[in-house]
Motif scaffolding. Structure first.
Motif, PDB file in Angstrom:
ATOM      1  N   THR A  95      16.424  -6.208  -9.538  1.00 35.09           N
ATOM      2  CA  THR A  95      17.412  -5.161  -9.379  1.00 35.09           C
ATOM      3  C   THR A  95      16.938  -3.971  -9.038  1.00 35.09           C
ATOM      4  OG1 THR A  95      18.559  -6.315 -11.241  1.00 35.09           O
ATOM      5  CG2 THR A  95      18.907  -4.184 -10.925  1.00 35.09           C
ATOM      6  N   ASN A  96      15.739  -3.307  -9.601  1.00 36.56           N
ATOM      7  CA  ASN A  96      15.120  -2.213  -9.104  1.00 36.56           C
ATOM      8  C   ASN A  96      14.752  -2.076  -7.734  1.00 36.56           C
ATOM      9  OD1 ASN A  96      15.343  -1.465 -11.907  1.00 36.56           O
ATOM     10  ND2 ASN A  96      13.365  -2.249 -12.385  1.00 36.56           N
ATOM     11  N   SER A  97      14.355  -3.324  -7.103  1.00 35.53           N
ATOM     12  CA  SER A  97      13.900  -3.149  -5.678  1.00 35.53           C
ATOM     13  C   SER A  97      15.224  -3.009  -4.784  1.00 35.53           C
ATOM     14  CB  SER A  97      13.156  -4.723  -5.333  1.00 35.53           C
ATOM     15  OG  SER A  97      12.926  -4.642  -3.912  1.00 35.53           O
ATOM     16  N   VAL A  98      16.368  -3.690  -5.307  1.00 25.00           N
ATOM     17  CA  VAL A  98      17.383  -3.622  -4.317  1.00 25.00           C
ATOM     18  C   VAL A  98      17.980  -2.348  -4.359  1.00 25.00           C
ATOM     19  CG1 VAL A  98      19.999  -4.550  -4.130  1.00 25.00           C
ATOM     20  CG2 VAL A  98      18.173  -6.225  -4.856  1.00 25.00           C
ATOM     21  N   MET A  99      17.996  -1.596  -5.747  1.00 22.72           N
ATOM     22  CA  MET A  99      18.334  -0.280  -5.809  1.00 22.72           C
ATOM     23  C   MET A  99      17.489   0.666  -4.837  1.00 22.72           C
ATOM     24  SD  MET A  99      19.466   0.059  -9.824  1.00 22.72           S
ATOM     25  CE  MET A  99      19.827   1.777  -9.728  1.00 22.72           C
ATOM     26  N   GLU A 100      16.448   0.510  -5.009  1.00 27.08           N
ATOM     27  CA  GLU A 100      15.232   1.338  -4.209  1.00 27.08           C
ATOM     28  C   GLU A 100      15.800   1.036  -2.689  1.00 27.08           C
ATOM     29  OE1 GLU A 100      10.853   2.147  -3.201  1.00 27.08           O
ATOM     30  OE2 GLU A 100      11.469   0.665  -5.039  1.00 27.08           O
ATOM     31  N   ASP A 101      16.105  -0.306  -2.176  1.00 24.49           N
ATOM     32  CA  ASP A 101      16.222  -0.299  -0.844  1.00 24.49           C
ATOM     33  C   ASP A 101      17.579   0.133  -0.380  1.00 24.49           C
ATOM     34  OD1 ASP A 101      14.015  -2.167  -0.838  1.00 24.49           O
ATOM     35  OD2 ASP A 101      14.967  -3.698  -0.960  1.00 24.49           O
ATOM     36  N   ASN A 102      18.793   0.396  -1.412  1.00 22.72           N
ATOM     37  CA  ASN A 102      19.732   0.803  -0.921  1.00 22.72           C
ATOM     38  C   ASN A 102      19.995   2.322  -1.472  1.00 22.72           C
ATOM     39  OD1 ASN A 102      22.106  -1.190  -0.163  1.00 22.72           O
ATOM     40  ND2 ASN A 102      20.603  -2.338  -1.601  1.00 22.72           N
ATOM     41  N   ASN A 103      18.818   2.952  -1.664  1.00 22.41           N
ATOM     42  CA  ASN A 103      18.708   4.347  -1.821  1.00 22.41           C
ATOM     43  C   ASN A 103      19.485   4.969  -3.228  1.00 22.41           C
ATOM     44  OD1 ASN A 103      17.273   4.990   0.462  1.00 22.41           O
ATOM     45  ND2 ASN A 103      18.884   4.958   1.794  1.00 22.41           N
ATOM     46  N   LEU A 104      19.590   4.213  -4.014  1.00 19.06           N
ATOM     47  CA  LEU A 104      20.083   4.388  -5.390  1.00 19.06           C
ATOM     48  C   LEU A 104      19.265   4.862  -6.180  1.00 19.06           C
ATOM     49  CD1 LEU A 104      22.470   1.535  -5.998  1.00 19.06           C
ATOM     50  CD2 LEU A 104      23.085   3.483  -4.845  1.00 19.06           C
ATOM     51  N   PRO A 105      19.466   6.057  -7.055  1.00 22.34           N
ATOM     52  CA  PRO A 105      18.597   6.506  -7.946  1.00 22.34           C
ATOM     53  C   PRO A 105      18.080   5.510  -8.940  1.00 22.34           C
ATOM     54  CG  PRO A 105      20.751   7.265  -8.527  1.00 22.34           C
ATOM     55  CD  PRO A 105      20.832   6.430  -7.420  1.00 22.34           C
ATOM     56  N   SER A 106      16.797   5.425  -9.027  1.00 18.11           N
ATOM     57  CA  SER A 106      16.208   4.712 -10.279  1.00 18.11           C
ATOM     58  C   SER A 106      16.607   4.866 -11.393  1.00 18.11           C
ATOM     59  CB  SER A 106      14.534   4.938 -10.272  1.00 18.11           C
ATOM     60  OG  SER A 106      13.851   4.214 -11.180  1.00 18.11           O
ATOM     61  N   SER A 107      16.816   3.561 -12.134  1.00 20.37           N
ATOM     62  CA  SER A 107      17.581   3.598 -13.438  1.00 20.37           C
ATOM     63  C   SER A 107      16.795   2.321 -14.240  1.00 20.37           C
ATOM     64  CB  SER A 107      18.912   3.461 -13.369  1.00 20.37           C
ATOM     65  OG  SER A 107      19.616   4.718 -12.733  1.00 20.37           O
ATOM     66  N   GLU A 108      15.582   2.099 -14.107  1.00 23.15           N
ATOM     67  CA  GLU A 108      14.999   0.891 -14.685  1.00 23.15           C
ATOM     68  C   GLU A 108      15.293   0.706 -16.390  1.00 23.15           C
ATOM     69  OE1 GLU A 108      10.884   1.318 -13.847  1.00 23.15           O
ATOM     70  OE2 GLU A 108      10.920   0.995 -12.026  1.00 23.15           O
ATOM     71  N   ILE A 137      29.955   3.596  -5.428  1.00 18.84           N
ATOM     72  CA  ILE A 137      29.170   4.602  -6.041  1.00 18.84           C
ATOM     73  C   ILE A 137      29.159   5.909  -5.280  1.00 18.84           C
ATOM     74  CG2 ILE A 137      26.838   5.274  -6.724  1.00 18.84           C
ATOM     75  CD1 ILE A 137      26.136   2.254  -7.265  1.00 18.84           C
ATOM     76  N   ALA A 138      28.907   5.617  -3.880  1.00 15.94           N
ATOM     77  CA  ALA A 138      28.829   7.105  -2.682  1.00 15.94           C
ATOM     78  C   ALA A 138      30.384   7.644  -2.832  1.00 15.94           C
ATOM     79  CB  ALA A 138      28.500   6.383  -1.425  1.00 15.94           C
ATOM     80  N   ASN A 139      31.354   7.068  -2.912  1.00 10.92           N
ATOM     81  CA  ASN A 139      32.687   7.640  -2.586  1.00 10.92           C
ATOM     82  C   ASN A 139      33.343   7.866  -4.059  1.00 10.92           C
ATOM     83  OD1 ASN A 139      32.280   7.164   0.024  1.00 10.92           O
ATOM     84  ND2 ASN A 139      33.009   5.114   0.071  1.00 10.92           N
ATOM     85  N   GLY A 140      32.793   7.394  -5.078  1.00  7.03           N
ATOM     86  CA  GLY A 140      33.784   7.228  -6.298  1.00  7.03           C
ATOM     87  C   GLY A 140      33.292   8.401  -7.296  1.00  7.03           C
ATOM     88  N   GLY A 141      31.901   8.711  -7.118  1.00  5.27           N
ATOM     89  CA  GLY A 141      31.579   9.638  -8.127  1.00  5.27           C
ATOM     90  C   GLY A 141      30.963   8.774  -9.411  1.00  5.27           C
ATOM     91  N   ILE A 142      30.755   7.447  -9.314  1.00  7.35           N
ATOM     92  CA  ILE A 142      30.383   6.498 -10.439  1.00  7.35           C
ATOM     93  C   ILE A 142      28.995   6.634 -10.763  1.00  7.35           C
ATOM     94  CG2 ILE A 142      30.155   4.074 -11.411  1.00  7.35           C
ATOM     95  CD1 ILE A 142      32.708   3.411  -9.917  1.00  7.35           C
ATOM     96  N   ASN A 143      28.503   6.694 -12.007  1.00 11.71           N
ATOM     97  CA  ASN A 143      26.966   6.775 -12.188  1.00 11.71           C
ATOM     98  C   ASN A 143      26.537   5.434 -11.598  1.00 11.71           C
ATOM     99  OD1 ASN A 143      24.589   5.984 -14.160  1.00 11.71           O
ATOM    100  ND2 ASN A 143      25.053   8.210 -14.869  1.00 11.71           N
ATOM    101  N   ALA A 144      25.486   5.797 -11.039  1.00 11.85           N
ATOM    102  CA  ALA A 144      24.751   4.509 -10.204  1.00 11.85           C
ATOM    103  C   ALA A 144      24.192   3.647 -11.383  1.00 11.85           C
ATOM    104  CB  ALA A 144      23.814   4.990  -9.289  1.00 11.85           C
ATOM    105  N   GLY A 145      23.283   4.274 -12.301  1.00  8.43           N
ATOM    106  CA  GLY A 145      22.505   3.361 -13.085  1.00  8.43           C
ATOM    107  C   GLY A 145      23.547   2.498 -14.158  1.00  8.43           C
ATOM    108  N   LEU A 146      24.511   3.242 -14.526  1.00  8.20           N
ATOM    109  CA  LEU A 146      25.401   2.416 -15.431  1.00  8.20           C
ATOM    110  C   LEU A 146      26.368   1.602 -14.753  1.00  8.20           C
ATOM    111  CD1 LEU A 146      26.521   5.295 -17.878  1.00  8.20           C
ATOM    112  CD2 LEU A 146      24.820   3.469 -18.478  1.00  8.20           C
ATOM    113  N   PHE A 147      26.515   1.808 -13.580  1.00  6.15           N
ATOM    114  CA  PHE A 147      27.351   0.509 -12.811  1.00  6.15           C
ATOM    115  C   PHE A 147      26.497  -0.493 -12.446  1.00  6.15           C
ATOM    116  CE2 PHE A 147      30.214   0.095  -8.652  1.00  6.15           C
ATOM    117  CZ  PHE A 147      30.693  -0.979  -9.174  1.00  6.15           C
ATOM    118  N   VAL A 148      25.425  -0.200 -12.068  1.00  8.29           N
ATOM    119  CA  VAL A 148      24.657  -1.347 -11.747  1.00  8.29           C
ATOM    120  C   VAL A 148      24.182  -2.062 -12.929  1.00  8.29           C
ATOM    121  CG1 VAL A 148      22.197  -1.908 -10.939  1.00  8.29           C
ATOM    122  CG2 VAL A 148      23.543  -0.179  -9.640  1.00  8.29           C
ATOM    123  N   ALA A 149      24.204  -1.432 -14.153  1.00 13.55           N
ATOM    124  CA  ALA A 149      23.810  -2.047 -15.088  1.00 13.55           C
ATOM    125  C   ALA A 149      24.909  -3.068 -15.791  1.00 13.55           C
ATOM    126  CB  ALA A 149      23.662  -1.150 -16.515  1.00 13.55           C
ATOM    127  N   ALA A 150      26.278  -2.532 -15.263  1.00 15.15           N
ATOM    128  CA  ALA A 150      27.412  -3.227 -15.836  1.00 15.15           C
ATOM    129  C   ALA A 150      27.581  -4.683 -14.854  1.00 15.15           C
ATOM    130  CB  ALA A 150      28.807  -2.310 -15.512  1.00 15.15           C
TER     131      ALA A 150
END
Length: 438
Positions: A160-173, A364-377
């Motif tokens: 999960t953390n690797s995919v987030m990093e590869d897609n330039n999403l903020p780290s939310s480990e 995440i980019a267009n809707g202003g959703i919190n990246a960490g919480l959305f990825v967690a969901a």
């Protein structure tokens, strides 16, 4: 037909074939990546293979190698027995011990099915011996595996953390890890209340009962995994605290500290620790390398390669924009949570994570959703459904059913519970993590 549709249809075919046939989904993903990349995207074979993350593969090899050594030298046995002794043998706390130990195993690098294969027979043996509801006990093990499964040094967490990093999403480990742990703890608490946990308060068990060790080493039936290939556990019979076990525990703590506090590559740190332990007892651990989760490595390498092909084809952006165009970004997020939950109930969660997270990037980019919480969901919705008897973890609990309950009855219980989780779980996770707009 555009390349985004070709890649999506190939992905659907990949999951269908991988679900219906006992073929490692990573192998299927390599085939799909080659065919789609060559004939739809006109990519070179070198470009197709460029999607493999060497960092991720090394991490998977390192942590599962270290865990194999811990299993071989009896450190896993020690953890289980110590946990039972720590609660004074109180029967009502045994399900929570099994939850905690399974969570610990996945948190330090065990594949979720491997942890369930080790702890499942012990837990269900306790259920039969002390009249604990077997559905509750089996599901505690699965939820424990998922609860610890997103730690920063775990397999799920690493992916999960690797995919987030590869897609330039903020780290939310820690956000993903703690959210998953909290959700699975809530699920376990509900099971405990509904299935007679409070009635167990007055019962006690001898923590030094040899049957605990017998359950651990007898293990359960081997269950063909969708993309994993798990088998019944083995280990040493010596359960006293020995020097090599102490060193192994120190190694796990050291890996976590060095990797997290000093920001060193987890794969290099874990494999270094494993090699040092192997050098200290070369004869005992000569076959530990064979216990590395090679099917999981193939699975993740293949699916990661195909995830890169999906991105190249523009499929994640296409699906994400479609979800965002449903009228409300939150509704699109709910749709993706259900996609992850339904697909994962019949297929590999490990294979799904590298695919489902990039699809969420446009939202995440267009809707202003919190990246960490959305990825967690997304991550939680895609893994809590592993209680399904069609997934590896659920199948392991079914295979190790107590003799006191018939297989049709137990199967029906697990199936009913998993259907409830699939139908309600993604909605509740979405409502808790995404809808409030934290």
């Amino acid at each position: 037909m555009g390349p985004e549709w070709v890649a999506i249809l190939a992905l659907v075919a990949l999951f269908v074939i991988g679900t219906l046939l006992p073929i490692n989904m990573g192998a299927l993903a390599y085939v799909a990546a080659w065919l789609v990349g060559m004939f739809s995207l006109d990519l070179s074979e070198k470009d197709i293979l460029g999607g493999v993350s060497g960092d991720l593969i090394l991490t998977l090899i390192g942590v599962t190698y270290l865990f194999a050594i811990a299993k071989n030298n009896g450190t896993v046995d020690l953890i289980v027995r110590s946990a039972v002794r720590a609660v004074g043998g109180r029967v009502a706390l045994i399900p929570w011990v099994m939850f905690a130990v399974t969570a610990l195993l996945t948190a330090i690098g065990a594949a979720s099915p491997a942890a369930c294969a080790i702890i499942g027979p012990i837990a269900l043996g306790f259920a039969a011996r002390y009249k604990i509801n077997p559905l509750m006990m089996g599901m505690f093990v699965v939820h424990g595996a998922q609860g610890g499964g997103f730690s920063p040094i775990s397999i799920y967490g690493t992916i999960t953390n690797s995919v987030m990093e590869d897609n330039n999403l903020p780290s939310s480990e820690m956000t993903v890890f703690l959210a998953s742990l909290a959700v699975n703890l809530v699920m376990a608490a509900i099971l405990f209340v509904l299935f007679g946990g409070r009635k167990l308060m007055a019962q006690r068990v001898d923590p030094d009962d040899d049957s605990l060790t017998e359950d651990l080493h007898r293990g359960g039936a081997t269950v063909p995994a969708r993309g994993y290939g798990t088998s019944a556990p083995t280990g040493t019979q010596a359960l006293g605290v020995r020097r090599d076990q102490v060193l192994t525990l120190i190694a796990f703590v050291g890996v976590a500290v060095v990797a997290l506090a000093f920001d060193k590559n987890i794969g290099f740190v874990a494999i270094t620790a494993a090699v040092i332990l192997a050098m200290l007892a070369p004869k005992e651990h000569k076959d530990a390398v064979k216990q590395i989760a090679w099917p999981t490595v193939l699975l993740v390498a293949g699916v990661s390669t195909y995830a890169a092909i999906l991105t190249e084809a523009g499929s994640p952006e296409f699906v994400g924009n479609w979800a965002a165009g449903l009228g409300a970004v939150a509704i699109g997020a709910l749709v993706l949570c259900y996609v992850g939950g339904v697909v994962s109930a019949f297929a590999s969660s490990t294979a799904l994570l590298p695919v489902i997270i990039p699809i969420a990037v446009p939202l995440i980019a267009n809707g202003g959703i919190n990246a960490g919480l959305f990825v967690a969901a997304l991550a939680i919705a895609s893994t809590i459904v592993d209680v399904s008897p069609f997934s590896t973890n659920g199948a392991l609990m079914l295979a190790n059913k107590p003799d006191t309950i018939s297989e049709p009855v137990y199967y029906k219980q697990i199936l009913t519970y998993s259907m409830i989780v699939v139908l309600v779980g993604p909605l509740l996770v979405w409502a808790a993590l995404v809808l409030p707009g934290w």
